[in-house]
Scaffold this active site. Sequence first.
Site, mmCIF file in Angstrom:
data_model
loop_
_atom_site.group_PDB
_atom_site.id
_atom_site.type_symbol
_atom_site.label_atom_id
_atom_site.label_comp_id
_atom_site.label_asym_id
_atom_site.label_seq_id
_atom_site.Cartn_x
_atom_site.Cartn_y
_atom_site.Cartn_z
ATOM 1 N N HIS A 12 53.534 115.405 -9.435
ATOM 2 C CA HIS A 12 54.471 114.673 -10.209
ATOM 3 C C HIS A 12 53.052 113.575 -10.420
ATOM 4 O O HIS A 12 53.800 112.406 -10.119
ATOM 5 C CB HIS A 12 55.637 114.088 -9.420
ATOM 6 C CG HIS A 12 54.858 112.912 -7.739
ATOM 7 N ND1 HIS A 12 56.103 113.405 -6.980
ATOM 8 C CD2 HIS A 12 53.994 112.584 -7.717
ATOM 9 C CE1 HIS A 12 55.030 112.614 -5.587
ATOM 10 N NE2 HIS A 12 54.377 113.190 -6.624
ATOM 11 N N HIS A 59 55.566 105.605 -4.493
ATOM 12 C CA HIS A 59 54.237 105.048 -4.371
ATOM 13 C C HIS A 59 54.523 103.536 -4.185
ATOM 14 O O HIS A 59 53.580 102.773 -5.009
ATOM 15 C CB HIS A 59 53.551 105.618 -5.592
ATOM 16 C CG HIS A 59 53.578 107.237 -5.567
ATOM 17 N ND1 HIS A 59 54.233 107.725 -6.108
ATOM 18 C CD2 HIS A 59 52.785 108.328 -4.762
ATOM 19 C CE1 HIS A 59 54.224 108.571 -5.878
ATOM 20 N NE2 HIS A 59 53.601 108.741 -5.230
ATOM 21 N N HIS A 193 44.776 117.680 -3.551
ATOM 22 C CA HIS A 193 44.337 115.933 -3.858
ATOM 23 C C HIS A 193 44.242 115.180 -2.723
ATOM 24 O O HIS A 193 44.769 115.304 -1.635
ATOM 25 C CB HIS A 193 44.921 115.414 -5.345
ATOM 26 C CG HIS A 193 46.215 115.577 -4.996
ATOM 27 N ND1 HIS A 193 47.684 116.198 -4.578
ATOM 28 C CD2 HIS A 193 46.646 113.742 -5.357
ATOM 29 C CE1 HIS A 193 48.805 114.834 -4.310
ATOM 30 N NE2 HIS A 193 48.248 114.459 -4.791
ATOM 31 N N GLU A 240 51.753 115.685 0.614
ATOM 32 C CA GLU A 240 52.882 115.667 -0.602
ATOM 33 C C GLU A 240 53.740 117.266 -0.811
ATOM 34 O O GLU A 240 55.308 116.796 -0.547
ATOM 35 C CB GLU A 240 52.920 115.621 -1.909
ATOM 36 C CG GLU A 240 52.653 113.858 -1.674
ATOM 37 C CD GLU A 240 51.976 113.708 -2.942
ATOM 38 O OE1 GLU A 240 51.679 112.465 -3.857
ATOM 39 O OE2 GLU A 240 51.902 114.222 -4.019
#
Length: 286
Positions: A12, A59, A193, A240
């Site tokens: 996302h 977030h 990441h 995630e």
Amino acid sequence: MARITAGIATSHIPAVGAAIDNGKTADPYWAPVFAGYDFARAFEREEKPDVVILVYNDHASAFDMTFIPTFAIGCAEEFAPADEGWGPRPVPVVKGHPDLAWHIAQSLILDEFDMTIINAMDVDHGLTVPMSLMFGQPEAWPVRVVPLAVNVVTYPPPSGNRCWQLGEAIARAVESFEEDLNVQIWGTGGMSHQLQGPRAGLINKPWDTAFLDALTADPEMLRHKPHIDYLREAGSEGIELVMWLIMRGALGPSVRELHRFYHVPASNTAVGHIVLRPAPEQATSP
């Protein structure tokens, strides 16, 4: 009876949303990324789901350090795009399905999951970017959405096994809802990441590929993968990926893989995407 007919997982990445919003999807850098979602966009047009249970992480848009729910379910009529510091994304308001959401919340709590019930919440790129990847830029989203936010920002996040068990409990909840609904469940975030520190920009393609393989072929191993493996191998934001296990757990013991896509890079992140169908012996036809 409502039924879960498919599971979709996708990154996302906020820069993907910016590329869509600013008309850059055909640019040489971005075109290979969006081509990887051609199958899913056609799949959604064919499947026409009524509701998507969309698993994502906030977030610091709806929640901050004063309030950190491990699992939160959105039960509102609608959810506006969040302002993440540069204005809300120019996307439609997300329409909820309160009846199904409240039913799931009740079922999960009685199934011994301590859900946080949210009746007012803006949704950020963690939810809206997957919607854009699957549905483009419509005037209104073609599905209702039950947002399910998971804490993977502040330690400790839930374990992979707990996420899997939540997926199983969601499946039980959906199956006990009397309205005839075609429901999909999406897991979002990842893949490898890291956004800060000496390892900023880390991408681990072999690890990501092995995760995608195991999602179909060896999910039992993924259930018990410790947090430190995600941190070490997939970077600080790689955790995630436990949200994909909620989606996978909801599909039952075995699945068919319909589509897979992996691409490096998009921004400083690996893009991962997979479309799964519950195995025929455990699925109900739409």
